[in-house]
Scaffold this motif. Structure first.
Motif, PDB file in Angstrom:
ATOM      1  N   PRO A  93      33.623  40.303  32.360  1.00  0.00           N
ATOM      2  CA  PRO A  93      34.984  40.778  32.097  1.00  0.00           C
ATOM      3  C   PRO A  93      35.242  41.071  30.613  1.00  0.00           C
ATOM      4  CG  PRO A  93      35.050  38.977  33.664  1.00  0.00           C
ATOM      5  CD  PRO A  93      33.622  39.073  33.186  1.00  0.00           C
ATOM      6  N   ASN A 105      39.980  34.902  32.157  1.00  0.00           N
ATOM      7  CA  ASN A 105      38.658  35.482  31.930  1.00  0.00           C
ATOM      8  C   ASN A 105      38.174  35.336  30.490  1.00  0.00           C
ATOM      9  OD1 ASN A 105      38.396  36.179  34.589  1.00  0.00           O
ATOM     10  ND2 ASN A 105      39.048  38.298  34.317  1.00  0.00           N
ATOM     11  N   GLN A 111      35.380  33.717  34.360  1.00  0.00           N
ATOM     12  CA  GLN A 111      34.379  34.766  34.559  1.00  0.00           C
ATOM     13  C   GLN A 111      33.509  34.467  35.776  1.00  0.00           C
ATOM     14  OE1 GLN A 111      32.396  36.376  31.152  1.00  0.00           O
ATOM     15  NE2 GLN A 111      34.165  36.096  29.810  1.00  0.00           N
ATOM     16  N   ALA A 114      35.411  35.626  38.663  1.00  0.00           N
ATOM     17  CA  ALA A 114      35.373  37.094  38.746  1.00  0.00           C
ATOM     18  C   ALA A 114      34.062  37.568  39.369  1.00  0.00           C
ATOM     19  CB  ALA A 114      35.548  37.697  37.355  1.00  0.00           C
TER      20      ALA A 114
END
Length: 334
Positions: A93, A105, A111, A114
């Motif tokens: 990200p 993030n 992260q 994500a």
């Protein structure tokens, strides 16, 4: 005073204009090779390489380190593993061509979430997670928070534990509100362009950096103001994060291999790799003499053998590590 103010504003506008132009030029020179997929209000960029019926390895997900993008790991591994596994190479990200997303993030666990969301969007339920450097902290967080999605962990020169001292001054400068944005826009691009050759060689030392490394990995993308700023915040947040999270690494149950070099001056192996090995029960630590911070390039064959081991294949990693050391020693004498 009015004259001085006018000159200052002119220089400021000129600097913003030039560096915005330069960032656009970098993106034109190194266009996106991946696909941007919405993972919950923002888009993650990735390259997915599907497996053929003859594949002999499980899915592999690659997490790059700081100041990098998905091409770093893709150049190292894709050609050597294509046809053997599904592979997912991703931009973290805020780096490469991935959006930053929300404030979560700016930390490894955000992260990791994500990446888990991206894997779900790609239809990947479980994978061996291959991580380099800063990516190691993300991989460890992934193993803690998404354990059912982890088939194995390969850590390459991981940054996972608290270290004495701080970080390079320019990371602190880039993270400061307002000033950090100015620094990332006006100072980082031109200075970075002047230093990128020396800096990338230093990351590989004492091993030789491939001559085409900067071009092949599109390293200049990290000098775009938003990418530099996001990367600086990632690095600046890491120390406090691993102080808080590293005591939990003992909860990681997935099979793990850690490859590090005793000549790594970027992420010290005695602080990170050795402690990570002690934390993860049953993990394998391979410490290679005269290896720097880039085992993904300097000992790619050993990294692939580690992936095969995590997939359940029989490989003598100690013997292969000794061969890698001998090869590195031979390269130094040439």
């Amino acid at each position: 005073m009015l004259f001085i103010t006018s000159v200052f504003l002119t220089l400021l506008v000129t600097g913003f204009g030039f560096n915005s132009y330069q960032a656009a030029a970098f993106e034109k020179r190194y266009p996106n090779r991946g696909e941007r997929i919405d993972v919950g209000g923002y888009r993650m960029n990735s390259v997915y390489v599907p497996r053929p019926h003859s594949a002999d390895l499980p899915t592999l997900v690659f997490i790059h380190g700081a100041s990098a993008n998905l091409r770093d790991q893709m150049i190292a591994f894709r050609s050597k593993l294509e046809g053997r596994a599904d592979m997912l190479f991703l931009d973290r990200p805020g780096l490469g061509f991935s959006d930053r997303g929300g404030p979560q993030n700016a930390y490894p666990d955000g992260q990791a979430d994500a990446i888990a969301a991206l894997m779900c969007k790609r239809g990947i339920k479980r994978a061996i997670i291959v991580s380099h450097s800063f990516g190691g902290a993300i991989a460890a967080s992934f193993a803690l928070n998404h354990k059912d999605m982890v088939a194995g962990l390969l850590f390459l020169s991981p940054a996972t534990h608290p270290w004495p001292g701080g970080i390079e001054w320019y990371y602190d400068a880039a993270k400061v509100p307002v000033f950090g944005r100015l620094f990332s826009t006006l100072v980082a691009p031109p200075v970075g362009m002047a230093l990128i050759d020396k800096a990338t060689k230093a990351v590989f030392e004492p091993n030789r950096r491939p001559d085409d490394y900067i071009e092949q990995t599109a390293a200049y993308l990290s000098l775009r103001p938003h990418a530099f700023h996001n990367n600086a915040i990632d690095v600046a947040n890491l120390l406090d994060y691993v102080k808080r999270v590293s005591p939990r690494y003992k909860e990681i149950k997935a099979p793990a291999v850690i490859i590090t070099g005793d000549a790594d001056r970027v992420v010290l192996p005695e602080i990170h790799s050795r402690q990570l090995h002690a934390d993860i029960a049953g993990s394998t630590l391979l410490r290679i003499h005269d290896l720097g911070h880039k085992p993904d390039y300097a000992v790619t064959d050993l990294a692939i053998a580690a992936i095969e081991t995590l997939a359940g294949k029989k490989r003598n990693l100690e013997q292969l590590a000794a061969r890698a050391e001998a090869r590195i020693a031979h390269d130094k004498t040439e």
